[in-house]
Design a protein around this motif. Structure first.
Motif, PDB file in Angstrom:
ATOM      1  N   VAL A 124      13.670   4.059 -15.217  1.00 24.63           N
ATOM      2  CA  VAL A 124      14.456   4.641 -15.534  1.00 24.63           C
ATOM      3  C   VAL A 124      15.709   5.413 -15.632  1.00 24.63           C
ATOM      4  O   VAL A 124      16.459   5.627 -16.712  1.00 24.63           O
ATOM      5  CB  VAL A 124      13.614   5.105 -16.753  1.00 24.63           C
ATOM      6  N   ASN A 125      15.475   6.154 -14.300  1.00 24.93           N
ATOM      7  CA  ASN A 125      16.730   7.246 -14.247  1.00 24.93           C
ATOM      8  C   ASN A 125      17.850   6.681 -13.545  1.00 24.93           C
ATOM      9  O   ASN A 125      19.314   7.213 -13.428  1.00 24.93           O
ATOM     10  CB  ASN A 125      16.096   8.280 -13.239  1.00 24.93           C
ATOM     11  N   ARG A 126      16.790   4.998 -12.240  1.00 26.96           N
ATOM     12  CA  ARG A 126      18.490   4.750 -12.164  1.00 26.96           C
ATOM     13  C   ARG A 126      19.216   3.498 -13.215  1.00 26.96           C
ATOM     14  O   ARG A 126      19.828   2.642 -12.697  1.00 26.96           O
ATOM     15  CB  ARG A 126      18.118   4.049 -10.775  1.00 26.96           C
ATOM     16  N   SER A 127      18.409   2.657 -13.905  1.00 31.22           N
ATOM     17  CA  SER A 127      18.824   1.061 -14.053  1.00 31.22           C
ATOM     18  C   SER A 127      20.551   1.191 -15.099  1.00 31.22           C
ATOM     19  O   SER A 127      20.575   2.333 -15.579  1.00 31.22           O
ATOM     20  CB  SER A 127      17.856   1.091 -15.240  1.00 31.22           C
ATOM     21  N   PRO A 128      20.874   0.623 -14.578  1.00 32.60           N
ATOM     22  CA  PRO A 128      22.347   0.272 -14.666  1.00 32.60           C
ATOM     23  C   PRO A 128      22.592   0.020 -17.002  1.00 32.60           C
ATOM     24  O   PRO A 128      23.241  -0.076 -17.526  1.00 32.60           O
ATOM     25  CB  PRO A 128      22.656  -0.293 -13.977  1.00 32.60           C
ATOM     26  N   VAL A 129      21.024  -0.711 -17.266  1.00 31.71           N
ATOM     27  CA  VAL A 129      21.237  -0.487 -18.927  1.00 31.71           C
ATOM     28  C   VAL A 129      19.342  -0.437 -19.318  1.00 31.71           C
ATOM     29  O   VAL A 129      18.583  -0.058 -18.333  1.00 31.71           O
ATOM     30  CB  VAL A 129      20.339  -2.093 -18.593  1.00 31.71           C
ATOM     31  N   PRO A 130      19.235  -0.110 -20.537  1.00 26.15           N
ATOM     32  CA  PRO A 130      19.169  -0.059 -21.303  1.00 26.15           C
ATOM     33  C   PRO A 130      17.120  -0.432 -20.487  1.00 26.15           C
ATOM     34  O   PRO A 130      16.996  -1.521 -20.283  1.00 26.15           O
ATOM     35  CB  PRO A 130      18.612   0.829 -22.595  1.00 26.15           C
ATOM     36  N   VAL A 131      16.065   1.120 -21.006  1.00 27.84           N
ATOM     37  CA  VAL A 131      14.705   0.403 -20.096  1.00 27.84           C
ATOM     38  C   VAL A 131      13.844   0.842 -21.286  1.00 27.84           C
ATOM     39  O   VAL A 131      13.871   2.237 -21.657  1.00 27.84           O
ATOM     40  CB  VAL A 131      14.196   1.480 -18.781  1.00 27.84           C
ATOM     41  N   MET A 132      13.001  -0.003 -21.895  1.00 22.38           N
ATOM     42  CA  MET A 132      11.776  -0.012 -22.649  1.00 22.38           C
ATOM     43  C   MET A 132      10.748   0.304 -21.926  1.00 22.38           C
ATOM     44  O   MET A 132      10.412  -0.992 -20.975  1.00 22.38           O
ATOM     45  CB  MET A 132      12.085  -1.441 -23.483  1.00 22.38           C
ATOM     46  N   THR A 133       9.551   0.981 -21.815  1.00 19.50           N
ATOM     47  CA  THR A 133       8.884   1.347 -21.529  1.00 19.50           C
ATOM     48  C   THR A 133       6.969   1.135 -23.232  1.00 19.50           C
ATOM     49  O   THR A 133       7.038   1.581 -24.029  1.00 19.50           O
ATOM     50  CB  THR A 133       8.820   2.770 -21.132  1.00 19.50           C
ATOM     51  N   VAL A 134       6.525   0.530 -22.107  1.00 17.41           N
ATOM     52  CA  VAL A 134       5.001   0.349 -23.266  1.00 17.41           C
ATOM     53  C   VAL A 134       4.134   0.267 -22.564  1.00 17.41           C
ATOM     54  O   VAL A 134       3.255   0.524 -21.465  1.00 17.41           O
ATOM     55  CB  VAL A 134       5.323  -1.476 -23.762  1.00 17.41           C
ATOM     56  N   ARG A 135       3.034   1.712 -23.467  1.00 18.33           N
ATOM     57  CA  ARG A 135       2.011   1.455 -23.561  1.00 18.33           C
ATOM     58  C   ARG A 135       1.230   0.704 -22.949  1.00 18.33           C
ATOM     59  O   ARG A 135       0.838  -0.061 -24.414  1.00 18.33           O
ATOM     60  CB  ARG A 135       1.552   3.178 -23.991  1.00 18.33           C
ATOM     61  N   ALA A 136      -0.379   0.177 -22.602  1.00 21.95           N
ATOM     62  CA  ALA A 136      -1.049  -0.239 -23.257  1.00 21.95           C
ATOM     63  C   ALA A 136      -2.358   0.468 -23.766  1.00 21.95           C
ATOM     64  O   ALA A 136      -3.815   0.610 -23.294  1.00 21.95           O
ATOM     65  CB  ALA A 136      -1.683  -1.222 -21.794  1.00 21.95           C
ATOM     66  N   ALA A 137      -1.560   0.780 -25.280  1.00 22.63           N
ATOM     67  CA  ALA A 137      -3.147   1.257 -25.607  1.00 22.63           C
ATOM     68  C   ALA A 137      -3.651   0.922 -26.231  1.00 22.63           C
ATOM     69  O   ALA A 137      -3.681  -0.315 -26.799  1.00 22.63           O
ATOM     70  CB  ALA A 137      -2.457   2.667 -27.033  1.00 22.63           C
ATOM     71  N   ASP A 138      -5.230   1.017 -25.783  1.00 24.59           N
ATOM     72  CA  ASP A 138      -6.945   0.318 -27.262  1.00 24.59           C
ATOM     73  C   ASP A 138      -6.169   0.055 -28.382  1.00 24.59           C
ATOM     74  O   ASP A 138      -5.589   1.410 -29.111  1.00 24.59           O
ATOM     75  CB  ASP A 138      -7.794   0.797 -26.682  1.00 24.59           C
ATOM     76  N   GLY A 139      -6.314  -1.048 -29.208  1.00 26.14           N
ATOM     77  CA  GLY A 139      -5.921  -1.328 -30.777  1.00 26.14           C
ATOM     78  C   GLY A 139      -4.274  -0.684 -31.117  1.00 26.14           C
ATOM     79  O   GLY A 139      -4.345  -0.767 -32.093  1.00 26.14           O
ATOM     80  N   VAL A 140      -3.745  -0.576 -30.462  1.00 28.62           N
ATOM     81  CA  VAL A 140      -2.162  -0.411 -30.764  1.00 28.62           C
ATOM     82  C   VAL A 140      -1.730  -1.328 -30.171  1.00 28.62           C
ATOM     83  O   VAL A 140      -1.204  -1.754 -28.639  1.00 28.62           O
ATOM     84  CB  VAL A 140      -1.804   0.798 -30.700  1.00 28.62           C
ATOM     85  N   THR A 141      -0.377  -2.817 -31.753  1.00 30.54           N
ATOM     86  CA  THR A 141      -0.647  -4.120 -30.387  1.00 30.54           C
ATOM     87  C   THR A 141       0.866  -3.291 -31.225  1.00 30.54           C
ATOM     88  O   THR A 141       1.822  -3.020 -32.112  1.00 30.54           O
ATOM     89  CB  THR A 141      -0.507  -5.243 -31.249  1.00 30.54           C
ATOM     90  N   PRO A 142       2.508  -2.873 -30.697  1.00 27.04           N
ATOM     91  CA  PRO A 142       4.061  -2.835 -30.966  1.00 27.04           C
ATOM     92  C   PRO A 142       4.086  -4.037 -31.533  1.00 27.04           C
ATOM     93  O   PRO A 142       3.943  -5.248 -31.916  1.00 27.04           O
ATOM     94  CB  PRO A 142       4.390  -2.661 -29.930  1.00 27.04           C
ATOM     95  N   THR A 143       4.666  -3.875 -32.798  1.00 27.87           N
ATOM     96  CA  THR A 143       5.592  -4.067 -33.937  1.00 27.87           C
ATOM     97  C   THR A 143       7.051  -4.997 -33.803  1.00 27.87           C
ATOM     98  O   THR A 143       7.886  -4.424 -32.931  1.00 27.87           O
ATOM     99  CB  THR A 143       5.135  -3.312 -35.813  1.00 27.87           C
ATOM    100  N   TYR A 144       7.514  -6.045 -33.698  1.00 29.42           N
ATOM    101  CA  TYR A 144       8.762  -6.532 -33.773  1.00 29.42           C
ATOM    102  C   TYR A 144       9.199  -7.582 -35.492  1.00 29.42           C
ATOM    103  O   TYR A 144       7.778  -8.133 -35.496  1.00 29.42           O
ATOM    104  CB  TYR A 144       8.715  -6.696 -33.032  1.00 29.42           C
ATOM    105  N   PRO A 145       9.781  -7.945 -35.900  1.00 30.71           N
ATOM    106  CA  PRO A 145      10.396  -6.193 -36.040  1.00 30.71           C
ATOM    107  C   PRO A 145      10.662  -5.726 -36.612  1.00 30.71           C
ATOM    108  O   PRO A 145       9.329  -5.035 -37.065  1.00 30.71           O
ATOM    109  CB  PRO A 145      12.026  -7.601 -37.117  1.00 30.71           C
ATOM    110  N   TYR A 146      11.682  -4.616 -35.992  1.00 34.00           N
ATOM    111  CA  TYR A 146      11.396  -3.129 -36.478  1.00 34.00           C
ATOM    112  C   TYR A 146      11.229  -3.066 -38.166  1.00 34.00           C
ATOM    113  O   TYR A 146      12.053  -3.766 -38.384  1.00 34.00           O
ATOM    114  CB  TYR A 146      12.186  -2.128 -35.290  1.00 34.00           C
TER     115      TYR A 146
END
Length: 291
Positions: free
Chosen positions: A127-149
């Motif tokens: 996250v601190n060194r990457s030359p491009v954006p970094v997406m972090t995703v948690r593996a939370a119980d019962g929570v599924t990320p939504t897309y399209p936003y």
């Protein structure tokens, strides 16, 4: 050229959550996902099987990326796999620096310890060194990320890092037709005389509203149709998480100040805590990435 996303993976639940969300994005955008496993050379890995000497960690890595590739193929997403040796932290950064990726997606391991927020050393470094954006995703119980936003949140204070995040968020919101939420958070004012306190509060609110208005103009000029602005009082991590919960935010985009100190890589505490507690993916970027 179709977009290309990098997903470093170790087969863990957080890494798999990051991969699955990236596949959703890649499927909609006709992108290619690159799966990378770094066989950690800091750990012993050679063993003898009969007359052959094999690298156990490399074999495990091949299995991990093969399973990820199967997920991608089931979604109809183009996928490339690679297993390399090295220290995962600099190896991932060097890997993305050597090629044209739009972003890196990594698993976030959540909270560890009572009230203690610890960002894994690999994700921290990337996250601190990457030359491009970094997406972090948690593996939370019962929570599924939504897309399209449908709702994207940007905490902003008008700094260069916040402005870089705003531009990134505006692009994501414009691409998906999402509402862009601009949030400025101020600490509670110290107790002083009533007249003085009222004057300070009024001046602070005016300054913060000016920052939000300027950010809204930037977003509108970037093609975002629906922009909302909010001023909240409290601490950054708590208010961002609360707002994300209440408004059913799909993505939080934040700036980070990158590495600090003499060869010391630290994620700013506010962004770190948001990553630890956010119910949705967090996309981080540095101002120099957007230069």
């Amino acid at each position: 050229m179709p977009p290309r996303f990098l997903v470093p993976t170790d087969g863990s639940d957080p890494a798999t959550a990051a991969l699955e969300h990236t596949l959703d994005i890649a499927n909609e955008r006709d992108a290619t996902v690159h799966l990378l496993h770094v066989a950690d050379t800091n750990q012993p890995s050679l063993t003898r099987l009969g007359t052959d000497v094999v690298d156990v960690l490399e074999e495990e890595g091949e299995s991990v990326v093969s399973e990820g590739a199967t997920l991608a193929e089931e979604r109809g997403v183009s996928v490339v796999t690679d297993v390399v040796q090295g220290d995962p932290r600099p190896t991932i950064v060097d890997y993305v620096s050597a090629d044209a990726f739009e972003f890196i997606a990594m698993g976030a391991h959540g909270r560890r310890g009572l009230g203690e927020y610890v960002l894994g050393s690999v994700t921290d470094h990337v996250v601190n060194r990457s030359p491009v954006p970094v997406m972090t995703v948690r593996a939370a119980d019962g929570v599924t990320p939504t897309y399209p936003y449908t709702d994207v949140l940007v905490p902003t204070d008008g700094s260069d890092h916040a402005t870089a995040a705003l531009k990134l968020a505006a692009a994501a919101a414009e691409r998906t037709g999402a509402t862009l939420h601009l949030l400025s958070i101020v600490d509670e004012l110290p107790e002083v005389g009533d007249a003085e306190s009222a004057q300070l509060s009024e001046q602070l609110e005016e300054n913060v509203q000016t920052v939000l208005d300027e950010a809204a103009t930037t977003a509108t000029q970037a093609g975002v149709d629906d922009v909302t602005t909010t001023i909240a009082t409290g601490t950054m991590p708590q208010e961002v998480t609360r707002y994300a919960d209440e408004k059913e935010i799909d993505l939080v985009v934040m700036g980070t100040h990158g590495h600090t100190g003499l060869d010391r890589h630290l994620l700013g505490s506010f962004t770190e805590r948001v990553i630890r507690t956010s119910p949705v993916p967090v996309l981080t970027t540095r101002a120099d990435e957007q230069a």
